[in-house]
Design an enzyme around this catalytic site. Structure first.
Site, PDB file in Angstrom:
ATOM      1  N   ALA A 165       0.884  -1.158   0.000  1.00  0.00           N
ATOM      2  CA  ALA A 165       0.000   0.000   0.000  1.00  0.00           C
ATOM      3  C   ALA A 165       0.922   1.207   0.000  1.00  0.00           C
ATOM      4  O   ALA A 165       2.104   1.087   0.313  1.00  0.00           O
ATOM      5  CB  ALA A 165      -0.873  -0.018   1.247  1.00  0.00           C
ATOM      6  N   GLY A 168       2.023   1.508   3.536  1.00  0.00           N
ATOM      7  CA  GLY A 168       2.438   0.340   4.300  1.00  0.00           C
ATOM      8  C   GLY A 168       2.404  -0.914   3.457  1.00  0.00           C
ATOM      9  O   GLY A 168       2.452  -0.849   2.238  1.00  0.00           O
ATOM     10  N   ASP A 316     -10.447   7.446  -4.024  1.00  0.00           N
ATOM     11  CA  ASP A 316      -9.177   6.780  -4.341  1.00  0.00           C
ATOM     12  C   ASP A 316      -9.383   5.717  -5.409  1.00  0.00           C
ATOM     13  O   ASP A 316      -9.258   4.522  -5.155  1.00  0.00           O
ATOM     14  CB  ASP A 316      -8.612   6.149  -3.064  1.00  0.00           C
ATOM     15  CG  ASP A 316      -7.093   6.112  -3.093  1.00  0.00           C
ATOM     16  OD1 ASP A 316      -6.519   6.560  -4.097  1.00  0.00           O
ATOM     17  OD2 ASP A 316      -6.494   5.638  -2.118  1.00  0.00           O
TER      18      ASP A 316
END
Lengths: 477, 201
Positions: A165, A168, A316
C-alpha cells in the site's frame, strides 16, 4: 474541474537536459530494478525526493504535456526514448517513496494509453508488488501496536507481504478464531514523512506564487496535505470501512471487508481477506462484454451508494482498490482517503447533481461557477470548463448505453483536462485535488473494462434508496 | 563492624531499586545522591562506596536490561535474513528492555556509552560496550563480512549511541520514528561495510 496538482506539476521547472540513455542498457536496468529490494526509511525518501525524484517527475510530466501539442511524428521522435528512460528512473526513485509523491504517481497510472504504456505499467507495479519492511521491523511495529509478536497475536502470520500500500504493506494472517484476514501495517514514521514530502514540494510551487490565484492554490495544497495525513490514521480508515460496509447487503455482490477492531490501531488495520484478482488479471481472463459491464456496474453502484446514502465520496479510484472475486462479487478495499460530504460540501454536491441530472447548460455553468469561483466575465474559462463538465457528466444525463471504451471520447476528455492545465485554470474549492482523483479514476477503469452500459438507472435507484427528494428537477428528465 | 558480602549485595540492590524509583518519579536531574542515600537508608558517603556517580547507577540498571535483551536476541537472531535485519533485531530488543530507562538514559550515553570513551578502561559501561560489539562482530562474521575493523566498530558504536539518543528524545507515537531511523542507519552502515569488503577484494 481543474486538478490543482496538475497545475502545480505544470508549473515545475523545465525538463532536465541529461544525455540520452543508450537503448542497449535498458534491459539491464529493468532487470536490476526488478531484482532490487525496496528499502524503507524516511531519510532516504527525503533525499530522493529532494533530488532525483522531484526533478524527474517534473521533467517527465512537463515533457509529456508539451509533447501533447506536437505532431505525432515529432512527438514520437522527441519522446520515444525518454519515455523508457524516465519511466525507469521514476520507478527507480519512486520505489523509495511510499508517501505523498507515490500518490501523484498513482494518479498518473489512471491514464491508460495517454501516459506511455511502459510508464503506466511501471507505476502499476508499485501498486501491487511485494514491498520492503523486513520481518524484524515488522515485528517491532506489531509489538508496539498490538502488544505482542505477530506469531503470538495471530494463529498464523505470513512473514512475506502479499501487497503493497502507499503507506504500508499487507500480510496474510489467520485469527485464533479462524478468520482469514489481511493485516495492513504502516511504515514507521510515514505520517511525518508525508508532512516532510509536502514541505519538500513547496519550493517547486514558487512559480505559482506569481499567480493571482496563489492563495487559492495554497488552500488546495493544504487541504490535500491534511487529507493525506489523515489517511495515515488507520482508526479513521477503520471507521470509514465500517460505515461503508453497513451500506451493502450480502446479496448485492459488493463486498467491503469487516474490520477486527481488537487487532487494529492507528498503525495496524486487520480486516477480512478478500481473495480476488486485480483488473489486469480480470481482463487477462478475457471476460465477456456482459461480465465487463457487470463489473463496471458494481463499481458504479458502490460509488453511488457511498455517495448518496453514505454521504461519503470514494475518491481513491486506483485499480488496486478493486478486487474481482471468483464468484462474481466486487471487493472494495482501501478507504483511507474518503471525503465526508457535510454542510456546504453536501450542498454543492446537490447542486452538481442537478446539472448531472438535467444536462442543462445553465445548471452546469452555475455548478462550475460555484465550485471554481468563476466570474461572469471569464468567458473563455466558462466555455472550456463547460466542455469538460459536459464530457465528465454526459454519460449520466444522456442516459442510454454509453460506450466507456471509446478511445476518441476518452482522449477528448484528457485533451480538455490538459488544456485547462495549460491555461492554469487552478482556482477551485480546496477539496478539488482530492475530488479530482476520482475524475479520471472511474472513467479510466471503465475505459479499461471497455464497459458499455446505461448509468442512469443505477443512479436513479441509488438516489431513490437514499430517500433523497429532488423532484423539483429530476422530473424534467 | 564487618559487613558481610551478603549485606553488601543487599545494600547494592537496595540502592538500585530506590534509585530507579526516584529517577522514574522525580527525573534523573532532580534526583541527588543524597536523595538516593536517604531512600536507601545509608549515609551519602557510603553510597559512593558502591557507585562513583549517579550515571554509574543508571549504567548498572541498564546492564541488567541489556543482559535480558541479549538472551531474547539469541532466540531471534537465526530468523534474520540479512545483517541489516539481524542488527536491527539486536538493537530493537535492547530498546524494548531499556524502555523503563528511556527518560534518563542520556546521562549514561554521555558518560559510559560515549563513543569517545572507548580509550578509557574499566569504566562502568566498558563491559556493556564490549559485549554488544562482540555480538555485532559475530553477526558480521556469520553474514560473510569477516572481521570488523576498529574503524567499523567505532562507526557502528557512534550510530548505535546516536540511535539511542534519538530514541530518548523521540516524541513520535510509540517512538516509531526511532524504528525508521534505526532501520535506515543500519542499512547505511551495512552498505558501507559491503562496499569496504568489495574494495578489499
Amino acid at each position: 474541474m481543474p486538478a490543482s496538482l496538475s497545475e502545480l506539476i505544470a508549473a515545475l521547472p523545465a525538463e532536465e537536459t541529461e544525455g540520452e540513455l543508450p537503448a542497449r542498457a535498458l534491459p539491464e536496468i529493468v532487470e536490476r530494478l526488478a531484482l532490487r529490494p525496496v528499502p524503507v526509511g524516511r531519510f532516504r525518501r527525503i533525499a530522493v525526493l529532494g533530488t532525483l525524484q522531484a526533478k524527474i517527475f517534473a521533467a517527465y510530466f512537463f515533457h509529456w504535456l508539451r509533447g501533447w501539442f506536437k505532431t505525432a511524428d515529432e512527438n514520437k521522435r522527441l519522446l520515444a526514448e525518454t519515455h523508457w528512460r524516465t519511466a525507469l528512473r521514476v520507478l527507480d526513485s519512486m520505489s523509495y517513496l511510499r508517501g505523498a509523491v507515490m500518490k501523484l504517481g498513482q494518479t498518473l497510472a489512471n491514464f491508460p494509453d495517454i501516459a506511455p504504456r511502459e510508464f503506466v505499467e511501471t507505476l502499476e507495479r508499485l501498486h501491487f508488488d511485494a514491498p520492503p519492511m523486513h520481518w524484524s521491523l515488522l515485528r517491532e511495529m506489531v509489538r508496539a501496536e498490538l502488544g505482542d509478536d505477530p506469531e503470538n497475536v495471530f494463529a498464523e502470520f505470513d512473514k512475506r507481504a502479499f501487497a503493497a500500500a502507499s503507506l504500508g504493506q499487507v500480510h496474510r494472517a489467520r485469527l485464533k478464531t479462524g478468520e482469514e484476514v489481511a493485516v495492513k501495517i504502516q511504515y514507521p514514521g510515514i505520517a511525518r514523512t508525508i508532512r516532510e514530502d509536502f514541505r519538500n514540494l513547496m519550493p517547486f510551487l514558487l512559480p505559482a506564487r506569481l499567480s493571482k490565484d496563489w492563495e487559492n492554490v495554497k488552500d488546495q495544497f493544504d487541504d490535500l496535505r491534511m487529507r493525506i495525513e489523515r489517511e495515515t490514521d488507520y482508526e479513521l480508515e477503520a471507521a470509514n470501512i465500517e460505515k461503508a460496509r453497513s451500506l451493502f447487503r450480502d446479496d448485492e455482490g459488493i463486498v467491503v471487508p469487516r474490520v477486527y477492531r481488537q487487532f487494529s490501531t492507528a498503525r495496524v488495520l486487520t480486516m477480512d481477506r478478500l481473495d480476488g484478482v486485480h483488473i489486469d488479471d480480470f481482463l487477462g481472463r478475457d471476460p465477456s462484454q456482459a461480465e465487463r459491464n457487470e463489473a463496471a456496474k458494481k463499481i458504479l453502484r458502490a460509488w453511488y451508494r457511498m455517495m448518496f446514502t453514505g454521504r461519503m465520496l470514494y475518491v481513491d479510484f486506483h485499480p488496486g482498490n478493486f478486487l474481482f472475486l471468483d464468484d462474481g462479487r466486487l471487493g472494495v478495499i482501501d478507504f483511507g482517503l474518503m471525503l465526508h460530504l457535510e454542510g456546504d460540501e453536501w450542498e454543492i454536491f446537490r447542486q452538481m447533481d442537478r446539472a448531472l441530472t438535467t444536462g442543462r447548460r445553465d445548471d452546469r455553468i452555475a455548478a462550475m461557477k460555484e465550485w471554481c469561483h468563476i466570474a461572469d466575465d471569464e468567458t473563455d474559462r466558462i466555455a472550456l470548463m463547460d466542455e469538460f463538465a459536459d464530457w465528465c457528466w454526459r454519460s449520466r444525463y444522456c442516459g442510454g448505453e454509453f460506450d466507456f471504451g471509446d478511445e476518441t471520447d476518452f482522449r477528448r476528455g484528457v485533451d480538455l483536462f490538459i488544456e485547462m492545465v495549460r491555461r492554469r485554470y487552478s482556482r477551485a474549492r480546496p477539496i478539488t485535488p482530492t475530488t479530482s482523483r476520482q475524475q479520471f479514476g472511474w472513467r479510466s477503469i471503465f475505459y479499461r473494462l471497455k464497459a458499455k452500459f446505461d448509468v442512469r438507472p443505477i443512479c436513479e435507484e441509488e438516489v431513490k434508496a437514499a430517500g433523497w427528494d429532488r423532484s423539483d428537477y429530476a422530473t424534467t428528465i | 563492624m564487618r559487613i558481610t558480602a551478603e549485606a553488601k549485595t543487599a545494600t547494592r540492590q537496595r540502592i538500585l531499586e530506590v534509585a530507579e524509583e526516584l529517577f522514574r518519579t522525580r527525573g534523573f536531574e532532580a534526583t541527588t545522591t543524597r536523595d538516593i542515600a536517604q531512600a536507601a537508608e545509608i549515609a551519602t558517603g557510603t553510597l559512593f562506596n558502591y557507585f562513583a556517580a549517579k550515571e554509574a547507577i543508571v549504567t548498572e540498571l541498564a546492564a541488567d536490561s541489556l543482559e535480558r535483551a541479549r538472551g531474547e536476541f539469541d532466540k531471534l537472531s537465526s530468523e534474520a535474513e540479512t545483517l541489516e535485519e539481524a542488527l536491527f533485531s539486536l538493537v530493537a530488543v535492547e530498546l524494548r528492555q531499556l524502555r523503563p530507562f528511556r527518560k534518563y538514559i542520556v546521562p549514561m550515553l554521555e558518560s559510559a556509552f560515549c563513543p569517545l570513551a572507548a580509550a578509557r578502561r574499566n569504566e562502568p559501561g566498558d563491559e556493556l560496550r564490549r559485549q554488544h560489539l562482540e555480538t555485532v562482530a559475530g553477526l558480521a562474521r556469520r553474514h560473510g563480512l569477516g572481521e570488523l575493523s576498529a574503524v567499523a566498530l567505532q562507526l557502528y558504536w557512534t550510530l548505535y549511541t546516536g540511535a539511542l539518543a534519538f530514541w530518548a528524545a523521540d516524541k513520535s507515537p510509540k517512538q516509531e520514528d526511532t524504528l525508521a531511523l534505526l532501520d535506515e542507519s543500519l542499512a547505511m552502515f551495512v552498505a558501507w561495510l559491503r562496499t569496504a569488503a568489495d574494495e578489499r577484494k
